[in-house]
Write an enzyme that holds these catalytic residues in place. Structure first.
Site, PDB file in Angstrom:
ATOM      1  N   HIS A   1       2.154   4.361  -2.994  1.00  0.00           N
ATOM      2  CA  HIS A   1       1.754   5.970  -2.408  1.00  0.00           C
ATOM      3  C   HIS A   1       3.204   6.146  -3.609  1.00  0.00           C
ATOM      4  CE1 HIS A   1      -1.861   7.017   0.155  1.00  0.00           C
ATOM      5  NE2 HIS A   1      -1.908   5.832  -0.131  1.00  0.00           N
TER       6      HIS A   1
ATOM      7  N   GLU B   1      -6.498   6.266  -1.121  1.00  0.00           N
ATOM      8  CA  GLU B   1      -6.129   5.325  -0.051  1.00  0.00           C
ATOM      9  C   GLU B   1      -6.688   4.342  -1.172  1.00  0.00           C
ATOM     10  OE1 GLU B   1      -4.328   4.797   2.802  1.00  0.00           O
ATOM     11  OE2 GLU B   1      -3.884   6.956   2.145  1.00  0.00           O
TER      12      GLU B   1
ATOM     13  N   HIS C   1       0.689  -1.523   0.124  1.00  0.00           N
ATOM     14  CA  HIS C   1      -0.592   0.173   0.220  1.00  0.00           C
ATOM     15  C   HIS C   1       1.376   1.388   0.192  1.00  0.00           C
ATOM     16  CE1 HIS C   1      -3.471   2.309   1.667  1.00  0.00           C
ATOM     17  NE2 HIS C   1      -2.745   3.307   2.228  1.00  0.00           N
ATOM     18  N   GLU C   2       2.494   1.060   0.855  1.00  0.00           N
ATOM     19  CA  GLU C   2       2.274   2.223   0.677  1.00  0.00           C
ATOM     20  C   GLU C   2       3.825   2.569  -0.049  1.00  0.00           C
ATOM     21  OE1 GLU C   2       2.315   4.573   3.322  1.00  0.00           O
ATOM     22  OE2 GLU C   2       1.094   3.100   4.547  1.00  0.00           O
TER      23      GLU C   2
END
Length: 641
Positions: free
Chosen positions: A171, A253, A167-168
């Site tokens: 980003h 997100e 997930h990070e």
């Protein structure tokens, strides 16, 4: 998912943010003008200035200076890299040589994700927070850091931690970090008015001047009115800024969650992490003083807020796992054992693949110029996809490298020796002797002996192992001071020139080290706004070099045209002469090509792949040349796995 397109969308979103910021500043200017006019009306000597054009001009100039200066200073501070954000929230950098099992597991997961995705391995900061949370911060992938709370490390298993890291990393790849920094700076500039208002109010209140109602000079009252007014304007501005931040952050997100599932093809990982947060007494709470300002950067909301920057947990889980039964695990009772490497036996193609004996490693051995297992185009199609198979391949490669070399990569001295060893000439012994003399003369004492020792081990490694070894040296080399790195670069250039010829692979290795490893010493713009059409002549130089040097004596024109037509079907610039495609010409071309958009750079990289693949004989060297070009364009590619 096309991350180059996502980066361009992020740039357009930044433009949208600036429009909203400009609109907010206009509203603030009008409010400040009205406030000043009302305050001046209470003072006889200033009443004549109220509601005048002159006061409007003064209010406008002062407001613009204050808001823009505050935002610029804040963005400038945050643009120093993710390090300043992590440290401002109490994060402590995890040492690469740590023996702590928990820290080792975090570093291994981050390292695997970085190598598989082709991004620089970011430093990792541990926050002493019980809540389960993490964040990615930085202005670009070159200065990004990963922050992990102790709760995240102790309450999640390895698959769940991997889901959070995926997930990070999305980003990082989507360009969200830059948006986050600009959001933070813009809101800071608006809310800064409230800070000024608080100061003015305290000045007026504590001086007692505001209570002298019968005095002819009512300046204290004016100060209090201005202070209260600016407080109100700052709070209202911050209120609407929070709405903007929440709406943008929530959509990013959802995108990051979807990317994490696409990366790992393991929805249970990230869904399991979200469930454990829901069933945990501490949840994802962050107690740090900076949690409010940086709330939109976290994996989950770190604070309770009316305008949450993250979608509700049930909605996020349902999007990943539609049949979820709405039940959370009892996370408080969970205690995980730390594993530095997961069991790979259940992954297709990797049964019994993890081993420490490199002699039994099943990857092909040999020189890096051997035929590649895939074409350049197929390599690009799978590049950036962090699949479980690719992660397993990375783990297998890392575990197959001799432990003695893996110890060296954790140390700045050993890492430099490894790079020097990779540059030693294997065929020309005279050139190699010159290289060793240069190392003896220019490097630290003992470097020549250690380099020679390492070279004997490196020569037995496969090309993939060598490439992963280069990636492994990155964290240690980035710890070098500016003087140390400059000296390191100088020695590399002299080693490359020692054989009196520079090949494209040596040039590419130099570029990877300069632009990826030397990120803190060579800051530069990540992407620009130019299109491919505006840079066709420079594109021709890159494609011409690949065609001239990669077709093994065959006519380079068809390969060149195959790549160029993918950029512009209507016009094909004639192939440049070979003397105009040298390394100095490539360097000059790349300076302008770096100003292209992310999507334009991707188009050029795709065109390079078509030129490389034209003869049907793609080599590992050509794949690494492609990686070197991509690194020079601030669009790094992962190893060919």
């Amino acid at each position: 998912m096309n991350f180059f397109e996502q980066q361009d969308k992020s740039r357009r979103l930044s433009g949208y943010l600036y429009l909203l910021f400009a609109a907010a500043v206009v509203c603030i200017i009008i409010s400040v003008f009205c406030l000043a006019s009302i305050a001046f009306s209470y003072e006889n000597s200033l009443a004549s200035s109220a509601w005048t054009f002159e006061l409007a001009i003064i209010s406008t100039v002062i407001t613009i200076i204050v808001v823009f200066l505050a935002s610029a200073v804040r963005i400038g501070w945050l643009s120093q890299g993710g390090k300043v954000i992590a440290e401002s929230m109490g994060g402590k950098k995890i040492n690469q040589n740590t023996k702590d099992p928990m820290s080792r597991q975090i570093l291994n997961v981050v390292e695997e994700m970085a190598i598989a995705s082709g991004t620089p391995v970011p430093p990792v900061y541990l926050m002493e927070e019980e809540g389960i949370n993490a964040f990615a911060a930085g202005y670009s992938p070159r200065d990004a850091v990963i922050g992990v709370t102790r709760g995240c490390a102790t309450k999640l298993n390895r698959d769940q931690l991997q889901g959070v890291m995926a997930h990070e990393f999305s980003h990082i790849l989507n360009g969200d970090m830059r948006i986050n920094i600009r959001l933070t700076g813009i809101i800071f500039g608006i809310v800064f008015l409230a800070s000024i208002g608080r100061i003015l109010f305290n000045m007026g209140f504590y001086s007692g001047a505001g209570r002298r109602r019968n005095d002819k000079n009512n300046s204290g009252g004016i100060i209090i009115i201005l202070g209260l007014g600016l407080l109100l304007i700052g709070w209202i501005g911050g209120f609407f800024g929070s709405i903007i931040r929440a709406s943008i952050s929530r959509q990013r997100e959802f995108l990051a969650d979807a990317s994490a599932v696409q990366f790992t093809r393991n929805p249970d990982g990230i869904a399991g992490a979200l469930k454990r947060i829901g069933g945990y007494k501490e949840g994802s709470k962050i107690n740090s003083a900076g949690a409010q300002e940086f709330s939109h950067m976290f994996f989950c909301s770190g604070i309770s807020s009316l305008f949450s920057t993250h979608p509700p947990l049930p909605i996020r889980i349902k999007r990943i796992e539609p049949n979820w039964n709405n039940k959370y695990p009892q996370t408080d009772k969970i205690s995980n054992n730390f594993s530095t490497a997961p069991n790979l036996n259940n992954i297709s193609g990797f049964t019994n693949s993890v081993q420490n004996d490199s002699s039994n490693f099943n990857h092909k051995k040999g020189n890096i110029s051997e035929p590649s297992s895939s074409s350049a185009s197929s390599f690009l199609k799978t590049e950036g996809q962090i699949t479980e198979e690719k992660l397993a391949e990375v783990r297998s490669l890392i575990s197959s490298i001799p432990e003695s070399l893996m110890r060296e990569v954790k140390d700045p001295f050993g890492s430099r020796c490894i790079i020097f060893a990779l540059l030693l000439d294997q065929k020309n012994m005279e050139a190699r002797e010159r290289q060793m003399k240069l190392i003896l003369q220019l490097a630290e004492e003992g470097t020549n002996l250690q380099t020679e020792k390492i070279q004997k081990e490196i020569v037995t490694l496969s090309s993939e192992q060598k490439l992963v070894l280069i990636e492994e040296t990155r964290p240690a080399i980035t710890e070098l001071s500016e003087n140390q790195f400059s000296r390191f670069q100088s020695i590399i250039l002299k080693l490359i020139h020692a054989d009196e010829s520079i090949d494209l692979f040596e040039w590419c290795l130099h570029k990877v080290i300069e632009f990826d490893f030397g990120k803190k010493h060579y800051p530069r713009q990540l992407h620009g706004r130019s299109s491919v059409i505006k840079c066709l002549e420079e594109c021709a130089v890159i494609l011409g070099a690949l065609a001239h040097y990669g077709q093994e004596g065959a006519d380079p024109k068809p390969a060149y045209e195959a790549g160029f037509r993918s950029l512009d079907r209507n016009c094909v610039i004639p192939i440049p002469k070979i003397q105009n495609c040298g390394l100095s010409s490539i360097d000059q071309a790349l300076k302008k090509l770096n100003r292209m958009t992310a999507s334009a750079k991707r188009s050029l990289i795709d065109a390079c792949a078509k030129t490389i693949d034209f003869d049907g004989k793609t080599t590992e060297t050509e794949i690494q040349i492609l990686r070197g070009i991509a690194s020079s364009l601030s669009s790094p590619l992962g190893p060919n796995l």
